[in-house]
Scaffold this motif. Structure first.
Motif, PDB file in Angstrom:
ATOM      1  N   LYS A 141       0.829  -1.202   0.000  1.00  0.00           N
ATOM      2  CA  LYS A 141       0.000   0.000   0.000  1.00  0.00           C
ATOM      3  C   LYS A 141       0.876   1.270   0.000  1.00  0.00           C
ATOM      4  O   LYS A 141       0.572   2.243  -0.672  1.00  0.00           O
ATOM      5  N   ASN A 142       1.960   1.228   0.766  1.00  0.00           N
ATOM      6  CA  ASN A 142       2.823   2.408   0.911  1.00  0.00           C
ATOM      7  C   ASN A 142       4.071   2.359   0.036  1.00  0.00           C
ATOM      8  O   ASN A 142       4.982   3.159   0.220  1.00  0.00           O
ATOM      9  N   LYS A 143       4.102   1.376  -0.872  1.00  0.00           N
ATOM     10  CA  LYS A 143       5.222   1.221  -1.804  1.00  0.00           C
ATOM     11  C   LYS A 143       6.575   1.177  -1.079  1.00  0.00           C
ATOM     12  O   LYS A 143       7.537   1.821  -1.469  1.00  0.00           O
ATOM     13  N   LEU A 144       6.614   0.373  -0.022  1.00  0.00           N
ATOM     14  CA  LEU A 144       7.849   0.184   0.747  1.00  0.00           C
ATOM     15  C   LEU A 144       8.543  -1.082   0.261  1.00  0.00           C
ATOM     16  O   LEU A 144       7.906  -2.120   0.109  1.00  0.00           O
ATOM     17  N   GLY A 145       9.829  -1.008   0.041  1.00  0.00           N
ATOM     18  CA  GLY A 145      10.585  -2.184  -0.381  1.00  0.00           C
ATOM     19  C   GLY A 145      10.105  -2.760  -1.689  1.00  0.00           C
ATOM     20  O   GLY A 145      10.087  -3.971  -1.871  1.00  0.00           O
ATOM     21  N   GLU A 146       9.729  -1.887  -2.616  1.00  0.00           N
ATOM     22  CA  GLU A 146       9.137  -2.344  -3.877  1.00  0.00           C
ATOM     23  C   GLU A 146      10.024  -3.286  -4.679  1.00  0.00           C
ATOM     24  O   GLU A 146       9.527  -4.140  -5.378  1.00  0.00           O
ATOM     25  N   ASN A 147      11.322  -3.112  -4.608  1.00  0.00           N
ATOM     26  CA  ASN A 147      12.224  -3.955  -5.400  1.00  0.00           C
ATOM     27  C   ASN A 147      12.802  -5.113  -4.597  1.00  0.00           C
ATOM     28  O   ASN A 147      13.751  -5.758  -5.022  1.00  0.00           O
ATOM     29  N   ILE A 148      12.241  -5.349  -3.422  1.00  0.00           N
ATOM     30  CA  ILE A 148      12.732  -6.423  -2.560  1.00  0.00           C
ATOM     31  C   ILE A 148      11.790  -7.620  -2.678  1.00  0.00           C
ATOM     32  O   ILE A 148      10.577  -7.481  -2.517  1.00  0.00           O
ATOM     33  N   LYS A 149      12.355  -8.778  -2.982  1.00  0.00           N
ATOM     34  CA  LYS A 149      11.547 -10.000  -3.034  1.00  0.00           C
ATOM     35  C   LYS A 149      11.109 -10.361  -1.615  1.00  0.00           C
ATOM     36  O   LYS A 149      11.859 -10.152  -0.659  1.00  0.00           O
ATOM     37  N   VAL A 150       9.905 -10.918  -1.494  1.00  0.00           N
ATOM     38  CA  VAL A 150       9.391 -11.335  -0.187  1.00  0.00           C
ATOM     39  C   VAL A 150       9.044 -12.815  -0.252  1.00  0.00           C
ATOM     40  O   VAL A 150       8.349 -13.257  -1.168  1.00  0.00           O
ATOM     41  N   VAL A 151       9.550 -13.563   0.727  1.00  0.00           N
ATOM     42  CA  VAL A 151       9.212 -14.983   0.853  1.00  0.00           C
ATOM     43  C   VAL A 151       8.589 -15.177   2.230  1.00  0.00           C
ATOM     44  O   VAL A 151       9.119 -14.709   3.234  1.00  0.00           O
ATOM     45  N   ILE A 152       7.441 -15.841   2.251  1.00  0.00           N
ATOM     46  CA  ILE A 152       6.781 -16.170   3.513  1.00  0.00           C
ATOM     47  C   ILE A 152       7.423 -17.459   4.036  1.00  0.00           C
ATOM     48  O   ILE A 152       7.536 -18.448   3.309  1.00  0.00           O
ATOM     49  N   LEU A 153       7.872 -17.418   5.292  1.00  0.00           N
ATOM     50  CA  LEU A 153       8.416 -18.596   5.976  1.00  0.00           C
ATOM     51  C   LEU A 153       7.596 -18.761   7.248  1.00  0.00           C
ATOM     52  O   LEU A 153       7.726 -17.980   8.185  1.00  0.00           O
ATOM     53  N   THR A 154       6.713 -19.751   7.259  1.00  0.00           N
ATOM     54  CA  THR A 154       5.731 -19.867   8.331  1.00  0.00           C
ATOM     55  C   THR A 154       5.376 -21.315   8.598  1.00  0.00           C
ATOM     56  O   THR A 154       5.716 -22.194   7.808  1.00  0.00           O
ATOM     57  N   ASN A 155       4.670 -21.541   9.685  1.00  0.00           N
ATOM     58  CA  ASN A 155       4.100 -22.868   9.928  1.00  0.00           C
ATOM     59  C   ASN A 155       2.659 -22.925   9.454  1.00  0.00           C
ATOM     60  O   ASN A 155       2.005 -23.950   9.561  1.00  0.00           O
ATOM     61  N   GLN A 156       2.137 -21.825   8.923  1.00  0.00           N
ATOM     62  CA  GLN A 156       0.762 -21.763   8.423  1.00  0.00           C
ATOM     63  C   GLN A 156       0.704 -22.357   7.019  1.00  0.00           C
ATOM     64  O   GLN A 156       1.317 -21.823   6.107  1.00  0.00           O
ATOM     65  N   SER A 157      -0.044 -23.436   6.869  1.00  0.00           N
ATOM     66  CA  SER A 157      -0.160 -24.030   5.536  1.00  0.00           C
ATOM     67  C   SER A 157      -1.569 -23.831   4.976  1.00  0.00           C
ATOM     68  O   SER A 157      -1.977 -24.503   4.045  1.00  0.00           O
ATOM     69  N   ASP A 158      -2.291 -22.885   5.539  1.00  0.00           N
ATOM     70  CA  ASP A 158      -3.656 -22.572   5.122  1.00  0.00           C
ATOM     71  C   ASP A 158      -3.656 -22.018   3.694  1.00  0.00           C
ATOM     72  O   ASP A 158      -2.942 -21.080   3.378  1.00  0.00           O
ATOM     73  N   GLU A 159      -4.476 -22.610   2.845  1.00  0.00           N
ATOM     74  CA  GLU A 159      -4.546 -22.186   1.435  1.00  0.00           C
ATOM     75  C   GLU A 159      -4.971 -20.727   1.303  1.00  0.00           C
ATOM     76  O   GLU A 159      -4.522 -20.024   0.407  1.00  0.00           O
ATOM     77  N   LYS A 160      -5.861 -20.267   2.200  1.00  0.00           N
ATOM     78  CA  LYS A 160      -6.302 -18.868   2.141  1.00  0.00           C
ATOM     79  C   LYS A 160      -5.121 -17.926   2.369  1.00  0.00           C
ATOM     80  O   LYS A 160      -4.994 -16.913   1.686  1.00  0.00           O
ATOM     81  N   ASP A 161      -4.270 -18.254   3.339  1.00  0.00           N
ATOM     82  CA  ASP A 161      -3.079 -17.429   3.601  1.00  0.00           C
ATOM     83  C   ASP A 161      -2.181 -17.394   2.367  1.00  0.00           C
ATOM     84  O   ASP A 161      -1.663 -16.344   1.996  1.00  0.00           O
ATOM     85  N   LYS A 162      -2.002 -18.573   1.751  1.00  0.00           N
ATOM     86  CA  LYS A 162      -1.158 -18.642   0.547  1.00  0.00           C
ATOM     87  C   LYS A 162      -1.724 -17.764  -0.560  1.00  0.00           C
ATOM     88  O   LYS A 162      -0.989 -17.038  -1.221  1.00  0.00           O
ATOM     89  N   GLU A 163      -3.047 -17.855  -0.759  1.00  0.00           N
ATOM     90  CA  GLU A 163      -3.691 -17.055  -1.818  1.00  0.00           C
ATOM     91  C   GLU A 163      -3.513 -15.566  -1.573  1.00  0.00           C
ATOM     92  O   GLU A 163      -3.182 -14.816  -2.487  1.00  0.00           O
ATOM     93  N   VAL A 164      -3.758 -15.125  -0.335  1.00  0.00           N
ATOM     94  CA  VAL A 164      -3.613 -13.704   0.000  1.00  0.00           C
ATOM     95  C   VAL A 164      -2.174 -13.268  -0.247  1.00  0.00           C
ATOM     96  O   VAL A 164      -1.921 -12.237  -0.873  1.00  0.00           O
ATOM     97  N   ALA A 165      -1.230 -14.067   0.218  1.00  0.00           N
ATOM     98  CA  ALA A 165       0.188 -13.737   0.054  1.00  0.00           C
ATOM     99  C   ALA A 165       0.560 -13.651  -1.428  1.00  0.00           C
ATOM    100  O   ALA A 165       1.277 -12.742  -1.849  1.00  0.00           O
ATOM    101  N   GLN A 166       0.061 -14.598  -2.223  1.00  0.00           N
ATOM    102  CA  GLN A 166       0.377 -14.582  -3.655  1.00  0.00           C
ATOM    103  C   GLN A 166      -0.219 -13.361  -4.347  1.00  0.00           C
ATOM    104  O   GLN A 166       0.429 -12.756  -5.192  1.00  0.00           O
ATOM    105  N   LYS A 167      -1.418 -12.962  -3.944  1.00  0.00           N
ATOM    106  CA  LYS A 167      -2.021 -11.756  -4.516  1.00  0.00           C
ATOM    107  C   LYS A 167      -1.196 -10.523  -4.169  1.00  0.00           C
ATOM    108  O   LYS A 167      -1.224  -9.531  -4.884  1.00  0.00           O
ATOM    109  N   LEU A 168      -0.485 -10.585  -3.050  1.00  0.00           N
ATOM    110  CA  LEU A 168       0.351  -9.455  -2.620  1.00  0.00           C
ATOM    111  C   LEU A 168       1.756  -9.523  -3.224  1.00  0.00           C
ATOM    112  O   LEU A 168       2.630  -8.755  -2.852  1.00  0.00           O
ATOM    113  N   GLY A 169       1.962 -10.479  -4.126  1.00  0.00           N
ATOM    114  CA  GLY A 169       3.195 -10.506  -4.905  1.00  0.00           C
ATOM    115  C   GLY A 169       4.416 -11.119  -4.242  1.00  0.00           C
ATOM    116  O   GLY A 169       5.536 -10.637  -4.420  1.00  0.00           O
ATOM    117  N   ILE A 170       4.214 -12.205  -3.507  1.00  0.00           N
ATOM    118  CA  ILE A 170       5.381 -12.863  -2.896  1.00  0.00           C
ATOM    119  C   ILE A 170       6.174 -13.637  -3.945  1.00  0.00           C
ATOM    120  O   ILE A 170       5.658 -13.974  -5.003  1.00  0.00           O
TER     121      ILE A 170
END
Length: 128
Positions: A75-104
């Motif tokens: 939203k605030n265009k912070l770290g726009e050129n930085i790749k983001v990888v989620i490292l979590t114990n959450q394997s919920d498909e909804k979390d994955k979908e939200v994260a993918q929509k946010l460009g991980i």
């Protein structure tokens, strides 16, 4: 002089034991590591111009969730050129979908990989 670029990552996680282990593993792979124990500290770093090749972000973290942090970054265009990888114990498909929509760039479930495999995967993503 060596052509090898020294990579820098920021780990956002409040689990001291895990963070310590990952810092050691990444340092052994010649990767510089910065650690944030909260979303607020990451956002502040990014607002003040912190640079990194990749952010390794947990979803379950004190204060803001990893997905909220990611939304705020986008939203605030912070770290726009930085790749983001989620490292979590959450394997919920909804979390994955939200994260993918946010460009991980990746989604890793901690319980399914060893720390060495995490480092390998992160290095592949950084070098892409």
């Amino acid at each position: 002089m060596s052509e090898d670029k020294k990579y820098k990552i920021i780990i956002v996680d409040d689990d001291d034991f895990l963070v310590g282990m990952y810092v050691t593993k990444f340092n052994n792979s010649d990767v510089e590591v910065d650690v944030c124990k909260s979303g607020e500290s990451l956002l502040e770093k990014l607002r003040t111009g912190a640079k990194a090749d990749l952010i390794l972000l947990d979803i379950i973290i004190q204060g803001m969730s990893g997905l909220s942090i990611l939304e705020e970054m986008r939203k605030n265009k912070l770290g726009e050129n930085i790749k983001v990888v989620i490292l979590t114990n959450q394997s919920d498909e909804k979390d994955k979908e939200v994260a993918q929509k946010l460009g991980i760039s990746g989604y890793i479930v901690k319980s399914t990989v060893t720390p060495s495999e995490v480092v390998e995967e992160i290095m592949k993503i950084i070098k892409k």
